[in-house]
Scaffold this active site. Structure first.
Site, short mmCIF file in Angstrom:
data_model
loop_
_atom_site.label_atom_id
_atom_site.label_comp_id
_atom_site.label_asym_id
_atom_site.label_seq_id
_atom_site.Cartn_x
_atom_site.Cartn_y
_atom_site.Cartn_z
N MET A 91 0.82 -1.21 0.00
CA MET A 91 0.00 0.00 0.00
C MET A 91 0.86 1.27 0.00
O MET A 91 0.62 2.19 -0.78
CB MET A 91 -0.94 0.00 1.21
N VAL A 121 1.83 1.20 7.75
CA VAL A 121 2.38 -0.05 8.29
C VAL A 121 1.25 -0.95 8.78
O VAL A 121 0.08 -0.54 8.81
CB VAL A 121 3.39 0.20 9.44
N SER A 138 -9.39 3.11 0.86
CA SER A 138 -9.96 1.90 0.27
C SER A 138 -9.55 1.78 -1.18
O SER A 138 -9.28 2.77 -1.85
CB SER A 138 -11.48 1.94 0.35
N LYS A 194 -14.49 4.00 7.27
CA LYS A 194 -13.79 2.98 6.48
C LYS A 194 -14.18 1.59 6.98
O LYS A 194 -14.39 0.67 6.19
CB LYS A 194 -12.28 3.17 6.58
N HIS A 237 -17.62 0.85 5.76
CA HIS A 237 -17.47 0.58 4.32
C HIS A 237 -17.09 -0.90 4.12
O HIS A 237 -17.69 -1.60 3.31
CB HIS A 237 -16.40 1.49 3.71
N ASN A 238 -16.12 -1.37 4.88
CA ASN A 238 -15.71 -2.77 4.75
C ASN A 238 -16.83 -3.71 5.17
O ASN A 238 -17.03 -4.76 4.56
CB ASN A 238 -14.47 -3.05 5.60
N GLU A 250 -19.19 -3.98 2.46
CA GLU A 250 -18.56 -4.83 1.44
C GLU A 250 -18.80 -6.32 1.76
O GLU A 250 -19.13 -7.10 0.88
CB GLU A 250 -17.06 -4.49 1.41
N TYR A 251 -18.68 -6.67 3.03
CA TYR A 251 -18.96 -8.06 3.43
C TYR A 251 -20.41 -8.42 3.09
O TYR A 251 -20.69 -9.49 2.55
CB TYR A 251 -18.82 -8.23 4.95
P1 NBP Z 1 1.38 -4.70 5.77
O1 NBP Z 1 0.13 -4.57 6.56
O2 NBP Z 1 1.76 -6.00 5.24
O3 NBP Z 1 2.59 -4.14 6.68
C1 NBP Z 1 3.92 -4.20 6.25
C2 NBP Z 1 4.63 -2.90 6.56
O4 NBP Z 1 4.59 -2.63 7.97
C3 NBP Z 1 6.10 -2.98 6.17
O5 NBP Z 1 6.50 -1.72 5.67
C4 NBP Z 1 6.77 -3.27 7.51
O6 NBP Z 1 8.11 -2.87 7.57
C5 NBP Z 1 5.95 -2.40 8.41
N1 NBP Z 1 6.11 -2.68 9.84
C6 NBP Z 1 5.72 -3.74 10.58
BR1 NBP Z 1 4.90 -5.21 9.91
N2 NBP Z 1 6.02 -3.63 11.86
C7 NBP Z 1 6.65 -2.45 11.98
C8 NBP Z 1 7.22 -1.77 13.08
N3 NBP Z 1 7.16 -2.24 14.32
N4 NBP Z 1 7.80 -0.57 12.85
C9 NBP Z 1 7.85 -0.07 11.60
N5 NBP Z 1 7.31 -0.67 10.51
C10 NBP Z 1 6.72 -1.85 10.70
O7 NBP Z 1 1.37 -3.63 4.57
P2 NBP Z 1 0.21 -3.29 3.52
O8 NBP Z 1 -0.48 -4.49 3.03
O9 NBP Z 1 0.89 -2.38 2.55
O10 NBP Z 1 -0.84 -2.45 4.36
C11 NBP Z 1 -0.49 -1.26 5.04
C12 NBP Z 1 -1.69 -0.77 5.81
O11 NBP Z 1 -2.72 -0.45 4.90
C13 NBP Z 1 -2.28 -1.79 6.77
O12 NBP Z 1 -2.72 -1.14 7.92
C14 NBP Z 1 -3.43 -2.37 6.01
O13 NBP Z 1 -4.44 -2.87 6.88
C15 NBP Z 1 -3.90 -1.16 5.25
N6 NBP Z 1 -4.66 -1.45 4.04
C16 NBP Z 1 -4.28 -2.45 3.22
C17 NBP Z 1 -4.99 -2.71 2.06
C18 NBP Z 1 -4.57 -3.79 1.12
O14 NBP Z 1 -5.28 -4.01 0.15
N7 NBP Z 1 -3.45 -4.46 1.34
C19 NBP Z 1 -6.07 -1.91 1.72
C20 NBP Z 1 -6.42 -0.88 2.55
C21 NBP Z 1 -5.70 -0.66 3.70
P3 NBP Z 1 9.29 -3.92 7.23
O15 NBP Z 1 9.44 -3.87 5.75
O16 NBP Z 1 10.44 -3.38 7.96
O17 NBP Z 1 8.83 -5.26 7.73
#
Ligand code: NBP
Length: 474
Positions: free
Chosen positions: A13, A74, A128, A182, A185-186, A189-190
């Site tokens: 993201m 994160v 989203s 948000k 919204h989710n 979606e469910y």
């Molecule tokens: P992830 O939810 O998979 O998180 C990975 C990121 O978090 C990496 O950059 C990781 O750093 C970092 N991180 C973690 Br884990 N622990 C950390 C810590 N203690 N300190 C600093 N950084 C830390 O990433 P994502 O899927 O890109 O989602 C990001 C956010 O967006 C989440 O909250 C998610 O719920 C939300 N979201 C996701 C989606 C989707 O479709 N995926 C959609 C909408 C919202 P590292 O590289 O050092 O491990």
């Protein structure tokens, strides 16, 4: 030179959000806890715009223009608290921290209050649209102070999805309002996905239609009232053939729906607020039921109805379409009720009509339907429920016979339709002049002296059930 905005957390993201800002001409500071990810990002995407990579949080904060704007992307939970602490340690009053992760709104309220004490704006922001949305234009639901929105709003509106030139981003309200919306919204979606799955199941079991035939039906439906991203992708998934086996893709996927928790949060909050969101709750429970293979295996021998097919082929297709549309109206009306209740509870003053606008693009529930919700709230911002908006009331009136036939057919042939059935029950309950709640109050008074109110006089009363059954004011 300094950056207009920074993104920390460069997983799926964050990386795409940073690129989106850069594609819109902003200089973007980028940072990730594990430095190799930042280097990888620069190697892959550094040429797409103006990026300032930082190895440390200190360097990241120092590279931002004042007032500083940093977006955290994160994993939601304790990582968010850790990163907030690291950022705040190097920031000054007036700076802004945006949390774009899927935080629980109660965490956002707590974080906002704590940072406000330190003069830092905390902007809990729902984003989203998944990976593609983050890159090409998500639906953005920012909370936080109006002051912070004045600074951040134009940038967020720039990178948001646009529908008819209008950005899918508005300031939702203070503190946790953005993340709350948000979350709902989710939840919606469910509910939407559950209803679509029920329509598919009913037509497949009831008519013996193949997934490919059903894909055509959904494609057709996507040209009418139901036009939406979810109906569109339903047709795609149903039409897909598994390359390994040649079977319909939907038949080789394990029938166990997973969840990350926002649906559950929505229902938990609805229970606290006392708002029935039966559509969302049934969807969460249906996923939970699917995830218990041992129980399902044991129950597979239980008796079901004799005979399988439903009567009336072509009528069933049109009936199911109407039942799906009516149930969808109920699910959205319930979700909007929940937002209205939270807005009152937390003093957010959320503009419900504007939410319908920002969900029209960029997000998973984007649909033509949202324009109708917008129109309903434009016509009457204080609608007690979306169902009584004249256009929706008419749509429900038009659908109700079909809806009732569909639920009866489902019951008769033994296809579970908790979404359709509970939506119809909600509709019928809300319409009722008198509810059997009167009997419940009577029982409560009988066993627990909980008292009751009368229809003909003010005050609370108790009947002496174990004695002379005389009524006394409580
Ligand atoms: P992830 O939810 O998979 O998180 C990975 C990121 O978090 C990496 O950059 C990781 O750093 C970092 N991180 C973690 Br884990 N622990 C950390 C810590 N203690 N300190 C600093 N950084 C830390 O990433 P994502 O899927 O890109 O989602 C990001 C956010 O967006 C989440 O909250 C998610 O719920 C939300 N979201 C996701 C989606 C989707 O479709 N995926 C959609 C909408 C919202 P590292 O590289 O050092 O491990």
């Amino acid at each position: 030179d300094k950056a207009d905005i920074g993104v920390t957390g460069l997983a799926t993201m964050g990386r795409n959000l940073a690129r989106n800002f850069a594609h819109h001409g902003y200089t973007v500071a980028v940072h990730n806890r594990t430095v190799s990810r930042t280097k990888e990002f620069m190697a892959e995407h550094g040429g797409e715009g103006a990026f300032l990579p930082a190895d440390s949080i200190e360097e990241f904060v120092a590279s931002l223009k004042r007032p500083r704007k940093a977006i955290i992307m994160v994993m939601a939970g304790s990582a968010t608290d850790a990163v907030i602490e690291q950022l705040a340690a190097h920031m000054e009053p007036g700076d802004m921290i945006v949390d774009g992760g899927n935080a629980h709104f109660a965490d956002t309220r707590r974080r906002e209050a704590a940072l406000r004490e330190r003069g830092i704006h905390f902007v809990g922001t729902g984003i989203s649209g998944g990976e593609e949305g983050a890159l090409r234009g998500p639906s953005i639901m920012p909370g936080g102070s109006p002051e912070a929105y004045l600074e951040l709003g134009p940038m967020l509106e720039d990178i948001a999805a646009k529908v008819d030139g209008t950005p899918c981003c508005v300031h939702v309200g203070p503190d946790g309002a953005g993340h709350f919306v948000k979350m709902v919204h989710n939840g919606i979606e469910y509910a939407d996905m559950q209803l679509i799955a029920e329509a598919y199941d009913l037509l497949r079991q009831g008519l013996g239609a193949t997934p490919a035939e059903l894909a055509e039906i959904f494609r057709e439906w996507n040209r009418g009232d139901l036009e939406s991203y979810l109906i569109e992708i339903t047709a795609e998934v149903l039409g897909h053939t598994d390359p390994a086996t040649g079977s319909p893709f939907v038949d080789i996927v394990l029938d166990r729906a997973e969840q990350k928790g926002t649906g559950r949060w929505t229902v938990q909050s609805a229970l606290d607020l006392g708002v029935p969101v039966t559509g969302i709750a049934e969807a969460v429970f249906a996923r939970a039921l699917s995830a218990h293979p041992e129980k399902r295996k044991a129950a597979a021998t239980l008796a079901g109805p004799r005979g399988g097919r439903a009567a009336g082929g072509d009528t069933l297709v049109e009936d199911v379409r109407k039942a799906l549309y009516a149930s969808k109206i109920i699910a959205y009306a319930q979700g909007f009720d929940q937002i209205a209740a939270a807005s009152r509870e937390y003093g957010w003053d959320v503009n419900l009509g504007s939410l319908a606008t920002i969900w029209r693009g960029g997000c998973i529930i984007r649909a033509r339907f949202l324009d109708r919700i917008r129109a309903a709230y434009d016509a009457d911002p204080s609608l007690p429920t979306l169902l009584v908006d004249p256009a929706f009331a008419e749509a429900l009136a038009d659908a109700q016979d079909a809806w009732r036939r569909v639920v009866s057919t489902a019951v008769t042939i033994g296809v579970p339709t908790p979404g359709f059935s509970s939506a119809l029950a909600y509709y019928d309950a809300l319409r009722r002049d008198r509810l059997p709640a009167a009997l419940i109050q009577g029982m409560r008074d009988y066993f627990g002296a909980h008292t009751y109110r009368r229809v003909d006089r003010e005050g609370a009363f108790h009947t002496d059930w174990s004695g002379d059954r005389a009524e006394r004011p409580a």
